[in-house]
Scaffold this motif. Structure first.
Motif, PDB file in Angstrom:
ATOM      1  N   ILE A 151      43.426  55.667  66.918  1.00  0.00           N
ATOM      2  CA  ILE A 151      42.678  54.701  66.109  1.00  0.00           C
ATOM      3  C   ILE A 151      41.355  55.278  65.623  1.00  0.00           C
ATOM      4  N   ALA A 152      40.666  56.015  66.483  1.00  0.00           N
ATOM      5  CA  ALA A 152      39.359  56.567  66.108  1.00  0.00           C
ATOM      6  C   ALA A 152      39.458  57.559  64.955  1.00  0.00           C
ATOM      7  N   GLU A 153      40.652  58.136  64.743  1.00  0.00           N
ATOM      8  CA  GLU A 153      40.829  59.126  63.677  1.00  0.00           C
ATOM      9  C   GLU A 153      41.559  58.554  62.466  1.00  0.00           C
ATOM     10  N   ALA A 154      42.168  57.387  62.624  1.00  0.00           N
ATOM     11  CA  ALA A 154      42.918  56.792  61.523  1.00  0.00           C
ATOM     12  C   ALA A 154      41.977  56.236  60.453  1.00  0.00           C
ATOM     13  N   SER A 155      42.509  55.973  59.279  1.00  0.00           N
ATOM     14  CA  SER A 155      41.731  55.408  58.164  1.00  0.00           C
ATOM     15  C   SER A 155      40.454  56.200  57.898  1.00  0.00           C
ATOM     16  N   GLY A 156      40.598  57.521  57.939  1.00  0.00           N
ATOM     17  CA  GLY A 156      39.452  58.380  57.632  1.00  0.00           C
ATOM     18  C   GLY A 156      38.334  58.321  58.645  1.00  0.00           C
ATOM     19  N   GLY A 157      38.648  57.902  59.880  1.00  0.00           N
ATOM     20  CA  GLY A 157      37.620  57.840  60.920  1.00  0.00           C
ATOM     21  C   GLY A 157      36.692  56.653  60.792  1.00  0.00           C
ATOM     22  N   ALA A 158      37.116  55.631  60.031  1.00  0.00           N
ATOM     23  CA  ALA A 158      36.253  54.460  59.806  1.00  0.00           C
ATOM     24  C   ALA A 158      35.933  53.718  61.096  1.00  0.00           C
ATOM     25  N   LEU A 159      36.801  53.863  62.117  1.00  0.00           N
ATOM     26  CA  LEU A 159      36.594  53.155  63.381  1.00  0.00           C
ATOM     27  C   LEU A 159      36.197  54.105  64.507  1.00  0.00           C
ATOM     28  N   SER A 184      47.842  48.035  60.459  1.00  0.00           N
ATOM     29  CA  SER A 184      46.967  48.044  59.280  1.00  0.00           C
ATOM     30  C   SER A 184      46.060  49.265  59.277  1.00  0.00           C
ATOM     31  N   VAL A 185      45.604  49.671  60.462  1.00  0.00           N
ATOM     32  CA  VAL A 185      44.746  50.857  60.564  1.00  0.00           C
ATOM     33  C   VAL A 185      45.570  52.131  60.420  1.00  0.00           C
ATOM     34  N   GLN A 186      46.729  52.158  61.079  1.00  0.00           N
ATOM     35  CA  GLN A 186      47.587  53.341  61.032  1.00  0.00           C
ATOM     36  C   GLN A 186      48.050  53.652  59.613  1.00  0.00           C
ATOM     37  N   PHE A 187      48.335  52.615  58.831  1.00  0.00           N
ATOM     38  CA  PHE A 187      48.829  52.817  57.470  1.00  0.00           C
ATOM     39  C   PHE A 187      47.705  52.794  56.436  1.00  0.00           C
ATOM     40  N   ASP A 188      46.470  52.925  56.935  1.00  0.00           N
ATOM     41  CA  ASP A 188      45.298  53.063  56.062  1.00  0.00           C
ATOM     42  C   ASP A 188      45.099  51.863  55.140  1.00  0.00           C
ATOM     43  N   VAL A 189      45.420  50.669  55.651  1.00  0.00           N
ATOM     44  CA  VAL A 189      45.142  49.433  54.914  1.00  0.00           C
ATOM     45  C   VAL A 189      43.988  48.753  55.652  1.00  0.00           C
ATOM     46  N   LEU A 190      42.851  49.433  55.651  1.00  0.00           N
ATOM     47  CA  LEU A 190      41.745  49.028  56.509  1.00  0.00           C
ATOM     48  C   LEU A 190      41.238  47.627  56.187  1.00  0.00           C
ATOM     49  N   TRP A 191      41.240  47.255  54.911  1.00  0.00           N
ATOM     50  CA  TRP A 191      40.722  45.935  54.533  1.00  0.00           C
ATOM     51  C   TRP A 191      41.493  44.814  55.227  1.00  0.00           C
ATOM     52  N   ALA A 192      42.800  45.048  55.472  1.00  0.00           N
ATOM     53  CA  ALA A 192      43.630  44.012  56.096  1.00  0.00           C
ATOM     54  C   ALA A 192      43.292  43.821  57.562  1.00  0.00           C
ATOM     55  N   SER A 193      42.638  44.801  58.166  1.00  0.00           N
ATOM     56  CA  SER A 193      42.328  44.696  59.590  1.00  0.00           C
ATOM     57  C   SER A 193      41.336  43.579  59.885  1.00  0.00           C
ATOM     58  N   VAL A 194      40.474  43.249  58.907  1.00  0.00           N
ATOM     59  CA  VAL A 194      39.466  42.207  59.154  1.00  0.00           C
ATOM     60  C   VAL A 194      40.085  40.817  59.255  1.00  0.00           C
ATOM     61  N   PRO A 195      40.865  40.355  58.261  1.00  0.00           N
ATOM     62  CA  PRO A 195      41.488  39.033  58.439  1.00  0.00           C
ATOM     63  C   PRO A 195      42.410  38.972  59.648  1.00  0.00           C
ATOM     64  N   VAL A 196      43.075  40.092  59.967  1.00  0.00           N
ATOM     65  CA  VAL A 196      43.964  40.094  61.128  1.00  0.00           C
ATOM     66  C   VAL A 196      43.164  39.911  62.417  1.00  0.00           C
ATOM     67  N   ILE A 197      42.068  40.646  62.571  1.00  0.00           N
ATOM     68  CA  ILE A 197      41.314  40.552  63.826  1.00  0.00           C
ATOM     69  C   ILE A 197      40.558  39.219  63.907  1.00  0.00           C
ATOM     70  N   VAL A 198      40.141  38.676  62.764  1.00  0.00           N
ATOM     71  CA  VAL A 198      39.496  37.354  62.779  1.00  0.00           C
ATOM     72  C   VAL A 198      40.499  36.292  63.212  1.00  0.00           C
ATOM     73  N   LEU A 199      41.716  36.364  62.692  1.00  0.00           N
ATOM     74  CA  LEU A 199      42.756  35.428  63.101  1.00  0.00           C
ATOM     75  C   LEU A 199      43.089  35.608  64.582  1.00  0.00           C
ATOM     76  N   LEU A 200      43.108  36.855  65.038  1.00  0.00           N
ATOM     77  CA  LEU A 200      43.338  37.124  66.457  1.00  0.00           C
ATOM     78  C   LEU A 200      42.251  36.473  67.302  1.00  0.00           C
TER      79      LEU A 200
END
Length: 266
Positions: free
Chosen positions: A35-43, A105-121
């Protein structure tokens, strides 16, 4: 309305397997990108002022172990018709599916989708947490496996939501309205502390959510004071917030003195 208890138990078990598989892939152990390296290291641990340092994520091992234990526990015959597990089963199952969806969402580099998913979580876990508060555990095992796991899960996802949102904003080039990273770091840590204090007060001092949230914020302090992204104001604010959370929980859990009349009667 008749409940299909066996179906619920199976859905929770299957959801747990899906989440654990997602966690295994997300760790990089099964060929996926960590995860720390996925999506260009954004996380990564130095992506934003509120990113917890790397060792903080070891708490997922405890949470996943608790979720697996819960999935097995609720599937036992004794829990088949238990009212609290009838209420908890589907929210927990949904949280497990959302957990896996966040990793994808992070693995497939769809980082924007991670926010609504984690908020719903986070919302789903708040619902589950409220159910644990409203229903007494059957025994000490139920208290640890059910209440303890839900509390840890909620506490960690609280700080993870803050860190995830900050990471996505940074990735899309948000400039912080001209405020410095130090200022934003302090603001976000204080917000996390306010949420944690509210949880402690609402739950009458439940330890698990505060422990997980405090763990995450403490590792933010480590990352800002000794990591690659140095921000002393954020690191100091994180330490102060952890201390405040401990004080709030201790104060809420402290025995209340008896009123004067009650003492005299005793």
């Amino acid at each position: 309305m008749k409940q299909n208890d066996r179906l619920r138990q199976i859905i929770v078990l299957v959801s747990a397997v899906i989440a654990l598989t997602g966690g295994f892939i997300g760790s990089g152990a099964a060929g996926g990108t960590p995860i720390a390296e996925a999506s260009g290291g954004a996380l990564s641990a130095d992506a934003t002022p509120v990113a917890p340092d790397g060792p903080a994520f070891g708490i997922w091992s405890v949470i996943y172990a608790g979720l697996l234990a819960y999935a097995i526990w609720q599937a036992l015959p004794a829990q088949k018709t238990a009212a609290r597990h009838r209420r908890l089963g589907y929210p927990i199952a949904l949280s497990l599916i959302l957990n896996a969806a966040w990793i994808l969402s992070v693995q497939f580099d769809v980082l924007w989708a991670s926010v609504p998913v984690i908020v719903l979580l986070l919302i789903v876990l708040i619902v589950a947490f409220r159910i644990t508060l409203a229903s007494r555990p059957a025994n000490i095992v139920d208290a640890i496996v059910t209440d303890g796991t839900v509390g840890l899960y909620l506490g960690w996802v609280t700080i993870a939501t803050v860190a995830n949102t900050a990471a996505v904003l940074a990735a899309i080039g948000f400039d912080g309205f001209g405020l410095s990273p130090d200022v934003w770091g302090v603001i976000l840590i204080v917000v996390a502390g306010i949420i944690g204090s509210a949880l402690a007060l609402y739950s009458k001092g439940r330890l698990a959510p505060t422990a997980a949230l405090g763990w995450g914020i403490a590792w933010v302090a480590v990352g800002r004071l000794a990591g690659d992204f140095i921000s002393q104001p954020t690191g100091i604010a994180a330490i102060v917030v952890v201390v405040v959370l401990v004080v709030v929980v201790a104060r809420v859990r402290a025995p209340r003195p008896l009123p004067e009349r009650a003492r005299a009667a005793a």
